[in-house]
Structure formats: C-alpha cells, structure tokens
Design an enzyme around this catalytic site. Structure first.
Site, PDB file in Angstrom:
ATOM      1  N   SER A 285       0.826  -1.214   0.000  1.00  0.00           N
ATOM      2  CA  SER A 285       0.000   0.000   0.000  1.00  0.00           C
ATOM      3  C   SER A 285       0.855   1.256   0.000  1.00  0.00           C
ATOM      4  O   SER A 285       0.548   2.237  -0.696  1.00  0.00           O
ATOM      5  CB  SER A 285      -0.942  -0.002   1.215  1.00  0.00           C
ATOM      6  OG  SER A 285      -1.843  -1.074   1.153  1.00  0.00           O
TER       7      SER A 285
ATOM      8  N   GLY B 215      -6.484  -5.436  -3.000  1.00  0.00           N
ATOM      9  CA  GLY B 215      -6.894  -4.698  -1.809  1.00  0.00           C
ATOM     10  C   GLY B 215      -5.806  -3.776  -1.302  1.00  0.00           C
ATOM     11  O   GLY B 215      -6.075  -2.653  -0.856  1.00  0.00           O
ATOM     12  N   ASP B 216      -4.555  -4.232  -1.383  1.00  0.00           N
ATOM     13  CA  ASP B 216      -3.425  -3.392  -0.974  1.00  0.00           C
ATOM     14  C   ASP B 216      -3.354  -2.148  -1.851  1.00  0.00           C
ATOM     15  O   ASP B 216      -3.086  -1.041  -1.370  1.00  0.00           O
ATOM     16  CB  ASP B 216      -2.111  -4.158  -1.098  1.00  0.00           C
ATOM     17  CG  ASP B 216      -2.098  -5.444  -0.284  1.00  0.00           C
ATOM     18  OD1 ASP B 216      -2.919  -5.575   0.634  1.00  0.00           O
ATOM     19  OD2 ASP B 216      -1.258  -6.308  -0.583  1.00  0.00           O
ATOM     20  N   ALA B 217      -3.580  -2.348  -3.151  1.00  0.00           N
ATOM     21  CA  ALA B 217      -3.532  -1.231  -4.099  1.00  0.00           C
ATOM     22  C   ALA B 217      -4.644  -0.230  -3.808  1.00  0.00           C
ATOM     23  O   ALA B 217      -4.427   0.988  -3.871  1.00  0.00           O
ATOM     24  CB  ALA B 217      -3.634  -1.751  -5.524  1.00  0.00           C
TER      25      ALA B 217
END
Length: 361
Positions: free
Chosen positions: A83, A313-315
C-alpha cells in the site's frame, strides 16, 4: 515492477504537493510467491479460498511445493508495504512515504531495499541476523482467478521490536509523518510499537489509519483492555472481518451498515470523528462517519483484463491513502483507490506501470 511501455514513458510524471515523509507505514516486509492452483490444493493444506493466515508446521511442505512449480512468480510484497508503494507511485514526490519493518540479512532484503529506493519509498528496516526475510504464498484460485489465499511465513518480520523506533533516524520518520498506516498483522509481533505510534498520533493531532487485515486479528481491535480503537481515525476491512469484529465487540447485528455505524461511533480520544470502511469485492463500499452511513460503487473492470487479484486490496488502500494525505474528499480517496485496484488487477501481484495516469473528474 512492470514496465510502463513506450506510451507511458512519454507521460509527464505528476508530483503531489505534500511534505517529505507525510505518510509512514508499519508492517511486515515480505517477498510474495504467487502460484495458480486448483481447489484441491487448498483442501490439501486446509486453506480457505479467500482468507489470510500465518503459516503453521503443516504448511512447511506447501512452500517447497509451490517454489518447485514451473509458473511460480516472485514479487515484493507485504500488505502494508504494498500500500505504501502504491501511494508513493501516485504521489510521485521522492520520499513522500516511509516504511518500517524487520528483514533478514539476506539477498531478499536487498531486493526489497532496491525496489523501494527506485520507487522513492524511504525504508528503514530493522535487521535480524537469525532469521531470513519473510515470505507470503499467494494461492490464486477460481474460474476468473478471483480468490486468493494468503499463507505468510513471517521469518524476520516476526522479530520487529518497539525499541527500533527509538533509533534517532527512525523516530525522525515518526515525527515527520502526519499520517500513519498500520495493518493488523503487526499486533501479534509488537503491540508496543503500535501503541507508541498511536499515542504520538493522538498527542500531536495526527491521523492513524488501521486495517483489520484478517479475521483472526479482529480480537486485538475488539480488546477493550488494549483499547486501540480509541486511537484509530480510519478503520478499514472486508465484510468477513467486520462481521467477526462486530461479534467480538457485542454489536448484536450482522447488518453491515449497522456495523459500520456502530464501529464509527466507538469512543475516541480527541474530538475527531472516525471513518469506517467495509469492502466486499465488487459490491459497493459501505462507509460510516458522524452517525451517517454511505455507499460507494466499485468501478467495474472487464473480466478479460484481470490477470491477478493478489494485491488488489493493498492497491486500493494505496490509492486511498495517496489522496487522504492530500486532504482530498472521501469520494476522491475512494475513486483513486478504485483506480489503483483496477490497475494492479491487470498485472501480477502488486505491480504497476512506471507512471500513473490517474485523473479525478
């Protein structure tokens, strides 16, 4: 990191007007090992199709098996570090972001450092001489590669200690930052480190963003003795995680809107209002603040363009954070999160073109 191609290379890279070190992440720096598999592979190792766990003894052979597969992919990883990398990519300003974690004294750590340096992330790794840099197996399954099961072997990441924050060059990063992003995976490793940053954030009117990260970690957020929620300004997680958090917190409801509203209303230190975000794949994001609940649509992507869901999801978090640190409206934070997620979906792991083409209409 993926090549941008000739078209991207001709783009002018935008630089955000933010202070150096505005965003600091604390998490587990890992090397991602990505493999595509069938449902029977998950059953073999008692894994669920869309979950995250810490590796146990029964998973020792798993890592050996996937490394020996012909089409295994190796990438830089670790949810929080991913992230931060995405946020740095979007912000553009060198050293706008920083990251703290623990690695081994090995080649894998050198790879993580070099990649961070090229992108512009200021990493400060605590080095453990007795354990190798951690790894995360991402097993991708499903007809459209829509499910990912994460099995993490923390290695050196498990050895992070709060006293590392006391080093002058490290604490300087904490003092510089105005926003902190910490995933739940740090709790089993160093609650003291989280609390030290949380106390600093409240005392200095800074913003703490936390991610539930996995169902088995929700107990830390619902623990009234630990009391972390009183420090959290922004809390995000998926529907499954929040259902677990709600049950452990005694909310007595499985309605996601009610859960979001109740989580946002939990007592806080200071006078700010907490924002809670609940994601559910392609379904609208539910978020609550100030006693009100909202829904934000997820911008769809053609299934044919999806290469890998790992890191999506991290992105999203990286895109969200990149706008949040610029004090942009929540709607724009979500929009940029969607953009980053769609971009990463079209490549392996959490990788992206050299230059972003994000625009807010």
């Amino acid at each position: 990191m993926a090549s941008a191609g000739s078209a991207a290379k001709n783009k002018t890279k935008k630089t955000a007007d933010v202070p150096e070190g505005v965003l600091l992440g604390l998490g587990n720096p890992l090397l991602d090992i990505i493999v595509y598999a069938e449902e029977r592979f998950l059953k073999k190792y008692n894994l669920e199709a869309d979950n995250a766990i810490i590796a146990k003894e029964e998973h020792t052979k798993l890592f050996k098996e996937i490394i020996e597969r012909k089409k295994t992919i190796f990438l830089n990883g670790g949810a929080t570090q991913n992230s931060i990398r995405v946020a740095q990519w979007l912000l553009g300003k060198p050293s706008a972001t920083s990251f703290i974690g623990c690695v081994g004294n090995d080649n894998m750590a050198d790879i993580l450092r070099e990649t961070a340096k090229v992108l512009g992330v200021n990493v400060q790794y605590q080095v453990n001489e007795f354990h190798n840099t951690g790894v995360c197996a991402a097993i991708i399954t499903g007809k459209d590669n829509e499910n990912r099961s994460l099995v993490t072997k923390l290695g050196a990441a498990h050895c992070f200690t709060a006293n590392f924050l006391d080093k002058p060059n490290v604490w300087e990063l904490v003092e510089k930052a105005q926003y902190y992003y910490i995933g739940g995976f740090v709790f089993p490793i160093s609650k003291d480190a989280i609390m030290k940053i949380a106390e600093h954030a409240v005392k200095n009117n800074k913003t703490l963003i936390m991610n539930l990260s996995a169902t088995f970690l929700c107990k830390y957020f619902s623990n009234s003795d630990l009391g972390i929620m009183q420090y959290v300004d922004v809390l995000i997680g998926n529907e499954g995680e929040f259902l677990t958090f709600a049950e452990q917190s005694g909310f007595n409801t499985e309605d996601v809107e009610e859960i979001a509203e109740k989580a946002a209303a939990l007592p806080m230190k200071g006078h700010r209002e907490r924002i809670v975000f609940i994601t559910h794949g392609k379904a609208p994001i539910v978020f609550a603040t100030g006693g009100k609940v909202f829904r934000a649509e997820i911008e769809p992507i053609d299934r044919k363009k999806i290469v890998d869901t790992n890191g999506c999801g991290d992105a999203f978090m990286g895109g969200f954070l990149a706008q949040l640190v610029q004090n942009k409206p929540i709607e724009e934070c979500i929009h940029c999160g969607n953009y980053a997620a769609r971009t990463v979906l079209q490549s392996y792991g959490c990788s992206f073109p050299e230059t972003p083409d994000y625009e807010w209409e």
